[in-house]
Structures are given as C-alpha cells and as structure tokens.
Design a protein around this motif. Structure first.
Motif: not given
Length: 108
Positions: A29-30, A85-86, A88-89, A92-93
């Motif tokens: 993650v970013d 944001k985290l 959401d990422q 998606r994983l």
C-alpha cells in the motif's frame, strides 16, 4: 524522550483479509511514510503509519531542532484522508468472487 505529539493512523484487518498477520513491510500500500506498525489487537490485525518523518513537523521536537523548509504538520483531517486512502487500497487487495453468467452458450 519527550512526548513527540505527532499523529498516527491505524486500521484493523479482520482475520479473513489476505494480509491479516502480515508484517507491515509486506503489505503493498501507499500511505504517508509507508506503514510503520503491525500488531495483533484482540481479534483484529492492526496496521498503521505515523506522521513523524523527515519533512513532518513534530511538535515535541520543535524546541530541539531547526525547522526545515516545506515542513508540514499532519492534521487530523490529513490523517483521516490518508486512512480512507489506505482502506480503499486494502479493500482492493481482497480477492473478488465474480460470477459470470453464460448468456451466449460460451463457457467462462
């Protein structure tokens, strides 16, 4: 060590998440400064990040270090945005179960 006064952001992964129990460095993650924390918390795997990196204003160190140009203090709103944001990422994983409907006689 003085109280630093910087903010951190955490999320809890349920046991069914594919990265449950993973080291934070292994989760792709970013987020600001990258993930810096992972630990078991009751029935969840808690992961998170902190706002005490180069370029961040750290309230507890203001009297001990010189200010750098372009430093930023991460507010609660900034951290909340980064948490969304985290999440959401992380969402998606997770593997998706997709049911393909056969409408034209072709096998999927």
């Amino acid at each position: 060590m003085p109280e630093l006064g910087h903010l951190c952001g955490y999320v809890e992964l349920p046991s069914k998440h594919p990265y449950y129990g993973s080291d934070y460095e292994d989760i792709p993650v970013d987020v600001h400064g990258g993930l810096t924390y992972a630990m078991q918390n009751e029935e969840y795997w808690e992961i998170g990040f902190d706002c005490a990196h180069l370029g961040d204003i750290i309230p507890g160190l203001i009297d001990h270090i010189s200010a750098l140009p372009n430093e930023h203090y991460w507010t609660i709103q900034d951290v909340e945005h980064e948490l969304y944001k985290l999440v959401d990422q992380l969402d998606r994983l997770q593997p998706r179960k997709i049911k393909l409907e056969n409408t034209n006689g072709i096998e999927h």
